[in-house]
Design a protein around this motif. Sequence first.
Motif, short mmCIF file in Angstrom:
data_model
loop_
_atom_site.label_atom_id
_atom_site.label_comp_id
_atom_site.label_asym_id
_atom_site.label_seq_id
_atom_site.Cartn_x
_atom_site.Cartn_y
_atom_site.Cartn_z
N ARG A 272 4.72 8.86 -6.72
CA ARG A 272 5.60 7.56 -6.26
C ARG A 272 4.57 7.58 -5.05
NH1 ARG A 272 7.54 6.05 -10.06
NH2 ARG A 272 8.81 5.16 -11.53
N MET A 273 4.06 6.88 -4.41
CA MET A 273 3.50 6.66 -2.82
C MET A 273 3.38 6.06 -1.64
SD MET A 273 0.50 8.63 -2.92
CE MET A 273 -0.28 9.61 -4.31
N VAL A 274 4.02 6.47 -0.51
CA VAL A 274 4.23 5.68 0.92
C VAL A 274 3.07 5.82 1.80
CG1 VAL A 274 6.51 5.63 2.43
CG2 VAL A 274 7.10 6.41 -0.04
N GLY A 275 3.21 4.58 2.03
CA GLY A 275 2.84 4.80 3.49
C GLY A 275 1.12 4.64 3.09
N GLN A 276 -0.21 5.12 4.58
CA GLN A 276 -1.73 4.74 3.89
C GLN A 276 -1.75 6.40 4.38
OE1 GLN A 276 -3.13 2.14 2.80
NE2 GLN A 276 -1.27 1.37 2.63
N GLY A 277 -2.52 6.58 3.46
CA GLY A 277 -3.68 8.01 4.07
C GLY A 277 -3.53 9.49 3.27
N LEU A 278 -2.36 9.26 2.42
CA LEU A 278 -2.61 9.66 0.38
C LEU A 278 -3.69 8.97 -0.20
CD1 LEU A 278 1.16 11.16 1.08
CD2 LEU A 278 -0.77 12.44 0.93
N GLY A 279 -3.96 10.21 -1.16
CA GLY A 279 -5.15 9.42 -1.72
C GLY A 279 -5.94 8.87 -1.41
N ARG A 280 -6.84 8.42 -0.20
CA ARG A 280 -8.02 7.91 0.14
C ARG A 280 -9.30 9.48 -0.74
NH1 ARG A 280 -7.06 6.65 6.22
NH2 ARG A 280 -7.58 9.01 5.92
N GLY A 281 -9.74 8.68 -1.20
CA GLY A 281 -11.30 10.13 -1.79
C GLY A 281 -10.98 10.39 -3.26
#
Length: 299
Positions: A272-281
């Motif tokens: 589960r992801m929360v917020g922005q900035g993780l997983g870009r790329g």
Amino acid sequence: MSRMQAGLLPDGRRLHLHDGPIDLIIGADGEAEAVARAYDAAERRFATVLDELCGELPLLRRESDREPSGIVARRMWAATLPFAAEVFITPMAAVAGSVAEEVLAAMCAAAPLDRAFVNNGGDIAIHLASGMTYDIGLVSRPDQPALFATAQLLAEDPVRGIATSGWRGRSFSLGIADAVTVLAARASLADAAATLIANAVDLPGHPAVTRVAARDIQPDNDLGARPVTRGVGSLQPNEIAAALAAGVAFAERLMAEGHIVAAALHLAGETRMVGQGLGRGDAGRQGEEVSRIGGGNPS
């Protein structure tokens, strides 16, 4: 004879510093002379860190509103203080991130650098000059080290710290998360928040979860009789979802309060992801540094 060990890694670019339980991998980009000065400053600052912390361990291992005297200890205390009124947490929950943060501060004070990082077992403090970026490789559990995603940090992003916590790491956790990775403004704050979010991913009283009193494993730890997770058996999909939902709710609250920027929560193959900035790329690209489980001392 000094306990501390220092030397360049085989790539000739990164510095390795080791003292007792602390193991740092350090990198820097910039003019060669500036990098050399920064590495010298890192080594000099690191040489005293462990003794400073040991001098205040009794205070750092308990809940307290008393501010410690050491610089790193104060970083630990300040990072955990915002949460102390509501949940159990001691300054030890931020030790790895605080050490990384302190050594990086010494480097940046010694020389102008384009980019730099201090990686303390997966808890990473980062410096980015204007226009610089950094790719961080993310893994969901330490025994399966393939990257599941990368996070590209930009100089204008409000992120200068990354930390990962979970029951599969070298430190204790009260929850059942395989891993929780947090992005925050500082490594010390990311460390504390990752600890608490990982604790929140839980199924209290579930028969598939094995727990043992922390003091029965390590008598001098900061958790005392609190039960820490030592094994997680088979869980049903709805149980995995419920445990992750509890962690997500806590992470979303921390984000709303401005403590974190983003988080990735992993349990039994689910993320589960929360917020922005993780997983870009690109998840297939090798990150420049990898945030793995094992940085920090969860409380």
